[in-house]
Design an enzyme around this catalytic site. Structure first.
Site, PDB file in Angstrom:
ATOM      1  N   HIS A 104       0.847  -1.189   0.000  1.00 36.03           N
ATOM      2  CA  HIS A 104       0.000   0.000   0.000  1.00 36.03           C
ATOM      3  C   HIS A 104       0.881   1.237   0.000  1.00 36.03           C
ATOM      4  O   HIS A 104       2.025   1.208   0.444  1.00 36.03           O
ATOM      5  CB  HIS A 104      -0.924   0.026   1.220  1.00 36.03           C
ATOM      6  CG  HIS A 104      -0.216  -0.093   2.529  1.00 36.03           C
ATOM      7  ND1 HIS A 104       0.203  -1.307   3.035  1.00 36.03           N
ATOM      8  CD2 HIS A 104       0.163   0.841   3.439  1.00 36.03           C
ATOM      9  CE1 HIS A 104       0.813  -1.109   4.203  1.00 36.03           C
ATOM     10  NE2 HIS A 104       0.806   0.188   4.466  1.00 36.03           N
ATOM     11  N   HIS A 106       0.722   5.387   1.203  1.00 37.70           N
ATOM     12  CA  HIS A 106       0.026   6.438   1.949  1.00 37.70           C
ATOM     13  C   HIS A 106       0.019   7.688   1.067  1.00 37.70           C
ATOM     14  O   HIS A 106       1.065   8.084   0.544  1.00 37.70           O
ATOM     15  CB  HIS A 106       0.762   6.754   3.252  1.00 37.70           C
ATOM     16  CG  HIS A 106       0.867   5.591   4.200  1.00 37.70           C
ATOM     17  ND1 HIS A 106       0.112   5.492   5.344  1.00 37.70           N
ATOM     18  CD2 HIS A 106       1.631   4.474   4.172  1.00 37.70           C
ATOM     19  CE1 HIS A 106       0.417   4.378   5.986  1.00 37.70           C
ATOM     20  NE2 HIS A 106       1.343   3.742   5.297  1.00 37.70           N
TER      21      HIS A 106
HETATM   22  P1  5GP Z   1       1.913   0.641   7.405  1.00 41.31           P
HETATM   23  O1  5GP Z   1       2.601   0.981   8.689  1.00 41.31           O
HETATM   24  O2  5GP Z   1       1.769  -0.848   7.201  1.00 41.31           O
HETATM   25  O3  5GP Z   1       2.523   1.333   6.228  1.00 41.31           O
HETATM   26  O4  5GP Z   1       0.488   1.298   7.501  1.00 41.31           O
HETATM   27  C1  5GP Z   1      -0.674   0.618   7.756  1.00 41.31           C
HETATM   28  C2  5GP Z   1      -1.755   1.674   7.859  1.00 41.31           C
HETATM   29  O5  5GP Z   1      -2.991   1.003   7.814  1.00 41.31           O
HETATM   30  C3  5GP Z   1      -1.711   2.495   9.133  1.00 41.31           C
HETATM   31  O6  5GP Z   1      -1.616   3.880   8.805  1.00 41.31           O
HETATM   32  C4  5GP Z   1      -3.047   2.172   9.822  1.00 41.31           C
HETATM   33  O7  5GP Z   1      -3.637   3.293  10.457  1.00 41.31           O
HETATM   34  C5  5GP Z   1      -3.886   1.662   8.681  1.00 41.31           C
HETATM   35  N1  5GP Z   1      -4.885   0.662   9.052  1.00 41.31           N
HETATM   36  C6  5GP Z   1      -4.679  -0.439   9.817  1.00 41.31           C
HETATM   37  N2  5GP Z   1      -5.806  -1.155   9.931  1.00 41.31           N
HETATM   38  C7  5GP Z   1      -6.745  -0.487   9.194  1.00 41.31           C
HETATM   39  C8  5GP Z   1      -8.120  -0.738   8.926  1.00 41.31           C
HETATM   40  O8  5GP Z   1      -8.727  -1.714   9.378  1.00 41.31           O
HETATM   41  N3  5GP Z   1      -8.764   0.165   8.136  1.00 41.31           N
HETATM   42  C9  5GP Z   1      -8.122   1.259   7.617  1.00 41.31           C
HETATM   43  N4  5GP Z   1      -8.874   2.074   6.859  1.00 41.31           N
HETATM   44  N5  5GP Z   1      -6.834   1.527   7.870  1.00 41.31           N
HETATM   45  C10 5GP Z   1      -6.154   0.664   8.635  1.00 41.31           C
END
Ligand code: 5GP
Length: 113
Positions: A104, A106
């Site tokens: 993913h 951001h």
């Molecule tokens: P990472 O640290 O893996 O790049 O980011 C994961 C992101 O996913 C985090 O910013 C977190 O807030 C978001 N996230 C985690 N679980 C969920 C969810 O169930 N729904 C949504 N919309 N975002 C999520």
């Protein structure tokens, strides 16, 4: 690289098994609001295929999938009205802060919250 876990939360969102606030969807990508926004606009864009991380996506996805995904990211920004100013980031691996192991990016705009 960890194996892809089909039960990760973004896979469940893609299958409609978990909710999200969708902001954009096409054949290459789904984009939805981050549940814990770190800026006024904080959207996550994910490809529809099973890729663990940016590395996996870049190395394994067909070129048209890679192009379609990145084009979708720019469409998300346009749709959100932030095309004149935003940032895109992707955490790669636990050491890079990746928590969800479905690739993913951001998409953030506005002051950090
Ligand atoms: P990472 O640290 O893996 O790049 O980011 C994961 C992101 O996913 C985090 O910013 C977190 O807030 C978001 N996230 C985690 N679980 C969920 C969810 O169930 N729904 C949504 N919309 N975002 C999520």
């Amino acid at each position: 690289m960890p194996l892809y876990d089909r039960n990760n939360i973004f896979a469940r969102i893609l299958r409609g098994e978990a909710p999200c606030t969708k902001v954009y969807e096409d054949e290459f990508a789904l984009a939805f609001n981050d549940i814990r926004p770190k800026a006024r606009v904080h959207v996550l864009a994910i490809p529809k295929g099973e890729y663990v991380s940016l590395i996996d996506f870049s190395q394994s996805a067909p070129p048209e999938t890679v192009a379609g995904f990145w084009r979708a990211v720019t469409k998300v920004a346009e749709q959100l009205g932030v095309a004149d100013g935003y940032r895109v980031s992707s955490n790669v691996g636990p050491g890079g802060g990746q928590v969800v192991f479905h690739f993913h990016v951001h998409i953030l705009s506005g002051p950090r919250t």
